[in-house]
Design an enzyme around this catalytic site. Structure first.
Site, PDB file in Angstrom:
ATOM      1  CG  ASP A   1    -121.215 -81.447  34.460  1.00  0.00           C
ATOM      2  OD1 ASP A   1    -120.350 -82.235  33.662  1.00  0.00           O
ATOM      3  OD2 ASP A   1    -121.246 -80.166  34.095  1.00  0.00           O
TER       4      ASP A   1
ATOM      5  CD  GLU B   1    -121.479 -78.062  30.735  1.00  0.00           C
ATOM      6  OE1 GLU B   1    -120.979 -77.225  32.011  1.00  0.00           O
ATOM      7  OE2 GLU B   1    -120.894 -78.706  30.049  1.00  0.00           O
TER       8      GLU B   1
ATOM      9  CG  HIS C   1    -123.693 -81.352  29.973  1.00  0.00           C
ATOM     10  ND1 HIS C   1    -122.787 -81.743  29.131  1.00  0.00           N
ATOM     11  CD2 HIS C   1    -122.926 -81.123  31.107  1.00  0.00           C
ATOM     12  CE1 HIS C   1    -121.474 -81.961  29.449  1.00  0.00           C
ATOM     13  NE2 HIS C   1    -121.514 -81.446  30.817  1.00  0.00           N
TER      14      HIS C   1
ATOM     15  CG  ASP D   1    -123.145 -80.624  25.424  1.00  0.00           C
ATOM     16  OD1 ASP D   1    -123.635 -80.672  26.725  1.00  0.00           O
ATOM     17  OD2 ASP D   1    -122.705 -79.641  25.282  1.00  0.00           O
TER      18      ASP D   1
END
Length: 407
Positions: free
Chosen positions: A195, A172, A77, A79
């Site tokens: 992640d 996310e 992700h 963000d």
């Protein structure tokens, strides 16, 4: 390009998501990183790279072999969390020799061993740190950098592989990363989110999650004549919280233990609102925790009057374990790649959520792999440049291993 150098470029883009926004993506600045990534992916030969109208980036590294290989995806992700600033990030590389790290001389900010004892695991590493006033953004720009660097390695060295799909998502951090992810168009048989935390981590269990909003309606009477009449909503709010299990809090639990967490409280005499998150890995215990809220409301409504307390609970996401176990071979394949590279696999439950959880329920089995980062959502976030290179090699290995398997 070395992975850490690519990462340093990415963190120069501020990409904080905004939970109060109704747009997708929630902040326009995420689009700037998305546009940059599309250009970079195309330069690596992923000619179909594009960003859709919602800020999701998709691309394919097309297969270069004749075998009927599985199509594997890699997702991260764009963000960052709102826990600390994403503007003017001053990232730098530090050779760690075991001492406290001075992040900011002017403000006397240190990354201290006594606060983060696992720093001793990184003696001899090149650590990327901030100046102690912002996030670093390893969550999850490190994942993006590792995926792109693995694509570059595979492409430049003409290593045989099946179709490789990549997806970079917005939002996310505010729980919306999978909302508009196009699983069908993505076209992967299975995928991995990149992640996670320390090197070696592989995760396919996460919390079941819900949010709870408790609205309390009081009755305001002049305090001089309030006896037996006033219902102080703020006091009732305190009573409500006290009725929930005191040993089921984030600060009292670990591992597979679930919790309820009061994240916001506001109130006056006539109105009060409590906002909670509810978490548990176990389905039955998850339901029991939600029932605790209803029981507390019933007790207080009986004590005062009906409708003094209103509880609204909404499920957010579920434990992906039940979706991964039927195809546990995708976890085993990642573990096998780790072992081949001398990385010890560490299977741990996620005490949180991941895009992969929701994607797994959307038909794309998607366990989570490490990025090498530490102290996410903190001004003291750091990552090992050495581990980033190893994780890049791990992703490349998983990509190359697609030729070992039949679809």
């Amino acid at each position: 390009m070395e992975t850490y150098k690519r990462f340093l470029k990415y963190v120069s883009f501020p990409t904080m998501s905004d939970e109060n926004s109704e747009t997708v993506p929630s902040s326009a600045k995420q689009l700037k990183l998305g546009e940059y990534l599309v250009g970079e992916l195309k330069s690596l030969g992923l000619d179909d790279a594009f960003m859709d109208s919602h800020g999701y980036v998709y691309a394919t590294l097309k297969k270069n072999c004749e075998k009927n290989c599985p199509t594997v995806g890699f997702i991260a992700h764009m963000d960052t969390s709102s826990a600390a600033s994403d503007e003017n990030i001053k990232a730098r590389l530090v050779k760690y020799t075991g001492e406290d790290i001075l992040l900011n001389e002017k403000q006397n900010i240190y990354l201290r061993k006594c606060d983060y004892p696992y720093l001793e695991n990184y003696i001899g590493h090149d650590l990327i740190v901030t100046d102690g006033t912002t996030l670093l953004g390893a969550d999850d720009k490190a994942g993006i950098a590792e995926i792109v660097s693995a694509l570059e390695y595979i492409s430049k060295n003409d290593i045989p592989h099946g179709d490789i799909k990549v997806g970079f998502t917005p939002d996310e951090e505010i729980g919306r990363g999978a909302d508009l992810f196009d699983v069908e168009k993505f076209g992967a048989d299975y995928a991995y989110t990149i992640d996670g935390g320390a090197i070696g981590e592989i995760e396919y269990e996460n919390f079941n999650a819900a949010s709870a909003v408790v609205e309390i309606t009081g009755l305001s009477i002049h305090p001089g004549s309030a006896k037996g009449k006033m219902i102080n909503a703020s006091h009732v709010a305190c009573e409500f919280d006290a009725l929930l299990p005191a040993d089921e809090l984030p600060e009292t639990t670990e591992g597979y233990e679930g919790f309820h967490h009061l994240i916001d409280i506001s109130g006056e005499t006539e109105k009060a609102t409590l906002t909670y998150i509810i978490r548990d890995h176990d389905d039955e215990k998850f339901e029991e925790k939600k029932q605790d809220f209803e029981k507390a409301a019933n007790i207080l409504n009986s004590k005062y009057k009906d409708d003094t307390v209103k509880v609204t609970i909404r499920d957010s996401y579920y434990n992906m374990k039940k979706m991964i176990e039927p195809c546990i071979y995708i976890v085993d394949r990642a573990k096998d790649a780790m072992l081949k590279l001398g990385i010890d696999p560490i299977t741990v439950p996620i005490r949180g959520g991941t895009d992969g959880a929701r994607l797994s329920y959307m038909g794309l089995p998607c366990p989570n792999l490490c990025t090498g980062g530490n102290n996410f959502h903190s001004r003291f976030e750091f990552i090992s440049a050495n581990d980033m290179e190893k994780i890049t090699a791990l992703i490349a290995k998983i990509m190359a291993d697609t030729v070992k398997y039949e679809k």
